[in-house]
Design a protein around this motif. Structure first.
Motif, PDB file in Angstrom:
ATOM      1  N   ALA A   1      48.174 -69.609 123.070  1.00 20.53           N
ATOM      2  CA  ALA A   1      49.072 -69.999 124.182  1.00 20.53           C
ATOM      3  C   ALA A   1      49.004 -71.502 124.439  1.00 20.53           C
ATOM      4  N   ALA A   2      47.855 -72.111 124.134  1.00 19.37           N
ATOM      5  CA  ALA A   2      47.699 -73.559 124.387  1.00 19.37           C
ATOM      6  C   ALA A   2      48.108 -74.399 123.177  1.00 19.37           C
ATOM      7  N   GLY A   3      48.656 -73.757 122.143  1.00 22.95           N
ATOM      8  CA  GLY A   3      49.170 -74.517 121.001  1.00 22.95           C
ATOM      9  C   GLY A   3      48.173 -74.718 119.869  1.00 22.95           C
ATOM     10  N   PHE A   4      47.067 -73.981 119.864  1.00 20.00           N
ATOM     11  CA  PHE A   4      46.095 -74.079 118.765  1.00 20.00           C
ATOM     12  C   PHE A   4      46.539 -73.196 117.596  1.00 20.00           C
ATOM     13  N   GLU A   5      46.097 -73.577 116.401  1.00 24.44           N
ATOM     14  CA  GLU A   5      46.358 -72.747 115.209  1.00 24.44           C
ATOM     15  C   GLU A   5      45.082 -72.609 114.400  1.00 24.44           C
ATOM     16  N   PRO A   6      44.845 -71.409 113.818  1.00 25.11           N
ATOM     17  CA  PRO A   6      43.627 -71.245 113.014  1.00 25.11           C
ATOM     18  C   PRO A   6      43.703 -72.063 111.725  1.00 25.11           C
ATOM     19  N   VAL A   7      42.606 -72.753 111.370  1.00 22.28           N
ATOM     20  CA  VAL A   7      42.628 -73.571 110.152  1.00 22.28           C
ATOM     21  C   VAL A   7      41.569 -73.155 109.138  1.00 22.28           C
ATOM     22  N   ARG A   8      40.532 -72.486 109.580  1.00 16.49           N
ATOM     23  CA  ARG A   8      39.411 -72.227 108.673  1.00 16.49           C
ATOM     24  C   ARG A   8      38.586 -71.060 109.190  1.00 16.49           C
TER      25      ARG A   8
ATOM     26  N   ALA B   1      37.813 -71.637 113.018  1.00 10.21           N
ATOM     27  CA  ALA B   1      38.102 -72.961 113.588  1.00 10.21           C
ATOM     28  C   ALA B   1      39.594 -72.991 113.903  1.00 10.21           C
ATOM     29  N   TRP B   2      39.937 -73.282 115.154  1.00  6.03           N
ATOM     30  CA  TRP B   2      41.337 -73.393 115.598  1.00  6.03           C
ATOM     31  C   TRP B   2      41.575 -74.842 116.021  1.00  6.03           C
ATOM     32  N   ASP B   3      42.659 -75.449 115.546  1.00 10.76           N
ATOM     33  CA  ASP B   3      42.917 -76.866 115.821  1.00 10.76           C
ATOM     34  C   ASP B   3      44.125 -77.078 116.716  1.00 10.76           C
ATOM     35  N   LYS B   4      44.066 -78.142 117.472  1.00 11.20           N
ATOM     36  CA  LYS B   4      45.236 -78.610 118.236  1.00 11.20           C
ATOM     37  C   LYS B   4      45.248 -80.135 118.198  1.00 11.20           C
TER      38      LYS B   4
ATOM     39  N   VAL C   1      35.654 -70.332 117.385  1.00  6.79           N
ATOM     40  CA  VAL C   1      35.867 -69.048 118.057  1.00  6.79           C
ATOM     41  C   VAL C   1      35.306 -67.906 117.210  1.00  6.79           C
ATOM     42  N   PRO C   2      34.431 -67.069 117.751  1.00  7.36           N
ATOM     43  CA  PRO C   2      34.028 -65.897 116.972  1.00  7.36           C
ATOM     44  C   PRO C   2      35.267 -65.054 116.650  1.00  7.36           C
ATOM     45  N   SER C   3      35.344 -64.492 115.435  1.00 11.92           N
ATOM     46  CA  SER C   3      36.547 -63.756 115.033  1.00 11.92           C
ATOM     47  C   SER C   3      36.833 -62.578 115.960  1.00 11.92           C
ATOM     48  N   ARG C   4      35.781 -62.039 116.586  1.00 12.38           N
ATOM     49  CA  ARG C   4      35.986 -60.894 117.487  1.00 12.38           C
ATOM     50  C   ARG C   4      36.507 -61.299 118.862  1.00 12.38           C
ATOM     51  N   ALA C   5      36.441 -62.593 119.189  1.00 12.89           N
ATOM     52  CA  ALA C   5      36.757 -63.029 120.555  1.00 12.89           C
ATOM     53  C   ALA C   5      38.262 -63.161 120.741  1.00 12.89           C
ATOM     54  N   GLU C   6      38.944 -61.997 120.861  1.00 13.77           N
ATOM     55  CA  GLU C   6      40.407 -62.041 121.021  1.00 13.77           C
ATOM     56  C   GLU C   6      40.810 -62.751 122.291  1.00 13.77           C
ATOM     57  N   TRP C   7      39.965 -62.649 123.316  1.00 13.20           N
ATOM     58  CA  TRP C   7      40.299 -63.297 124.592  1.00 13.20           C
ATOM     59  C   TRP C   7      40.469 -64.809 124.397  1.00 13.20           C
ATOM     60  N   THR C   8      39.614 -65.418 123.546  1.00 13.41           N
ATOM     61  CA  THR C   8      39.739 -66.865 123.319  1.00 13.41           C
ATOM     62  C   THR C   8      40.948 -67.156 122.438  1.00 13.41           C
TER      63      THR C   8
ATOM     64  N   PRO D   1      43.062 -63.220 131.261  1.00 15.74           N
ATOM     65  CA  PRO D   1      43.809 -64.274 130.571  1.00 15.74           C
ATOM     66  C   PRO D   1      43.840 -65.592 131.341  1.00 15.74           C
ATOM     67  N   ARG D   2      43.988 -65.548 132.654  1.00 12.16           N
ATOM     68  CA  ARG D   2      44.130 -66.826 133.396  1.00 12.16           C
ATOM     69  C   ARG D   2      42.828 -67.625 133.321  1.00 12.16           C
ATOM     70  N   LEU D   3      41.692 -66.949 133.302  1.00 14.12           N
ATOM     71  CA  LEU D   3      40.414 -67.668 133.236  1.00 14.12           C
ATOM     72  C   LEU D   3      40.178 -68.202 131.820  1.00 14.12           C
ATOM     73  N   ALA D   4      40.550 -67.393 130.832  1.00 17.22           N
ATOM     74  CA  ALA D   4      40.410 -67.847 129.436  1.00 17.22           C
ATOM     75  C   ALA D   4      41.262 -69.100 129.217  1.00 17.22           C
ATOM     76  N   GLN D   5      42.479 -69.064 129.762  1.00 15.19           N
ATOM     77  CA  GLN D   5      43.380 -70.224 129.577  1.00 15.19           C
ATOM     78  C   GLN D   5      42.828 -71.465 130.277  1.00 15.19           C
ATOM     79  N   LYS D   6      42.204 -71.247 131.408  1.00 19.77           N
ATOM     80  CA  LYS D   6      41.631 -72.380 132.141  1.00 19.77           C
ATOM     81  C   LYS D   6      40.509 -73.038 131.316  1.00 19.77           C
ATOM     82  N   LEU D   7      39.709 -72.200 130.674  1.00 16.26           N
ATOM     83  CA  LEU D   7      38.626 -72.732 129.852  1.00 16.26           C
ATOM     84  C   LEU D   7      39.168 -73.520 128.665  1.00 16.26           C
ATOM     85  N   VAL D   8      40.153 -72.938 127.997  1.00 15.48           N
ATOM     86  CA  VAL D   8      40.704 -73.607 126.805  1.00 15.48           C
ATOM     87  C   VAL D   8      41.372 -74.920 127.210  1.00 15.48           C
ATOM     88  N   ARG D   9      42.109 -74.905 128.305  1.00 16.95           N
ATOM     89  CA  ARG D   9      42.733 -76.163 128.778  1.00 16.95           C
ATOM     90  C   ARG D   9      41.656 -77.173 129.163  1.00 16.95           C
ATOM     91  N   GLY D  10      40.551 -76.670 129.707  1.00 13.56           N
ATOM     92  CA  GLY D  10      39.428 -77.542 130.072  1.00 13.56           C
ATOM     93  C   GLY D  10      38.847 -78.231 128.838  1.00 13.56           C
TER      94      GLY D  10
END
Ligand code: COA
Length: 302
Positions: A125-132, A295-298, A112-119, A86-95
């Motif tokens: 956690a970073a405030g994104f929401e799925p839109v499409r 597609a997840w938006d922030k 995000v691929p639908s299977r990629a739960e890690w992303t 999780p800490r590395l995934a969060q670092k990537l998303v924040r990046g």
């Protein structure tokens, strides 16, 4: 892996390492679509960062600083399977958020691929929401070729030489109004038609106006996700003034028949799963979702 994780710019000699992480990550998260192959992350991105742990590149952030009509800029992340924490995934998303902020973006759209739960967990956690959701669908080889039409007052034929600009105008007219649509440039149509002209099927009315299109593409040097020869449908469109009369169903049936006459068995396509008209049509003739991308938006506050 416990070492210090650092996000940094990729060095000029790191293109292969970046691509290797990209491919292994996607092969895990989206194996069916990966067989389409050869998608260069550095070619796509305008800005990239690599995630380094213990002097090894284990992750990639890639963004394309080109806003969609709704101002969203696209971003993608990849992480080596052996380092999925999780800490590395969060670092990537924040990046990704930081890169788009630096590029002057006001909305980040993470694909995000639908299977990629890690992303997804990190994105939430970073405030994104799925839109499409974009569904990659497959008509199995065993599915019958649908029967439909003909439609009164329309005739079907492939594109003719010298007709490309007219087809482009019809495509742009028919696609207008779909989610975040950006006009198709002439160069893109030319590329799509290269070696695939006979599959660009048109429906014309008695006044010779192009009412509908369906591009049936056969590329047997490649493979569909189920291992059959590569064959897909794209640009299924109908003029807004002629919808809900069965024209798309007729064009789709013609496209599938055309591909199978050329030797195709299974057939793929990509569709906005939030757009009920095409999604229901494809399901009704037997297309099934093989994989999907979300597609997840922030929104960024300045
Ligand atoms: C999607 C599109 C091609 C459908 O064209 P169309 O000629 O109106 O479709 P048809 O009349 O042949 O309808 C076929 C099926 O689609 C579905 N459908 C069509 N319009 C629909 C609507 N407004 N709501 C829900 N389902 C709809 C139904 O399942 C319908 O079957 P049915 O009539 O037996 O119920 C047309 O809306 C279009 O050009 N949209 C813009 C381009 C696009 O999004 N293309 C899809 C590419 S993936």
């Amino acid at each position: 892996m416990t070492g210090v994780a650092r996000l940094r710019a990729a060095g000029p000699d790191e293109a292969d390492a970046v691509q290797a992480v990209w491919e292994s990550s996607n092969a895990e998260d989206d194996p069916a679509s990966w067989s389409r192959g050869g998608w260069s992350v550095i070619g796509w991105a305008t800005h990239t960062r690599v995630l380094e742990v213990d002097h090894r590149v284990v992750g990639v952030v890639a963004v394309r600083a080109e806003p969609a009509p709704d101002q969203a800029m696209p971003a993608r992340v990849a992480l080596d399977i052996s380092t999925r924490q999780p800490r590395l995934a969060q670092k990537l998303v924040r990046g990704a958020v930081e890169l788009i902020r630096e590029a002057g973006g006001v909305r980040v759209r993470l694909f995000v691929p639908s299977r990629a739960e890690w992303t997804q967990t990190a994105a939430r956690a970073a405030g994104f929401e799925p839109v499409r959701m974009v569904a990659h669908m497959l008509l199995p080889a065993s599915a019958p070729t649908p029967q439909a039409g003909p439609v009164a007052g329309l005739h079907l034929r492939p594109i003719r030489p010298g007709e490309d600009r007219r087809v482009l105008a019809a495509l742009n007219r028919n696609w207008a109004g779909t989610w975040n649509f950006v006009s198709i440039p002439y160069e893109m149509l030319k590329e799509d038609l290269d070696g695939q002209r006979e599959g660009m099927l048109l429906a014309l009315d008695d006044a010779d106006q192009i009412i509908a299109t369906c591009h049936a593409v056969y590329a047997p040097s490649g493979q569909n996700p189920d291992g059959n020869p590569r064959a897909w449908i794209s640009n299924l469109t109908v003029d807004p003034g002629h919808r809900e009369r069965g024209i798309a169903r007729f064009m789709l049936a013609a496209g599938i028949a055309h591909l199978r006459e050329r030797g195709a068995s299974s057939i793929t396509l990509g569709v906005d799963a939030n757009n009920p008209a095409p999604f229901r049509l494809y399901q009704s003739v037997g297309f099934q979702i093989s994989t999907s991308t979300e597609a997840w938006d922030k929104e960024l506050t300045r």
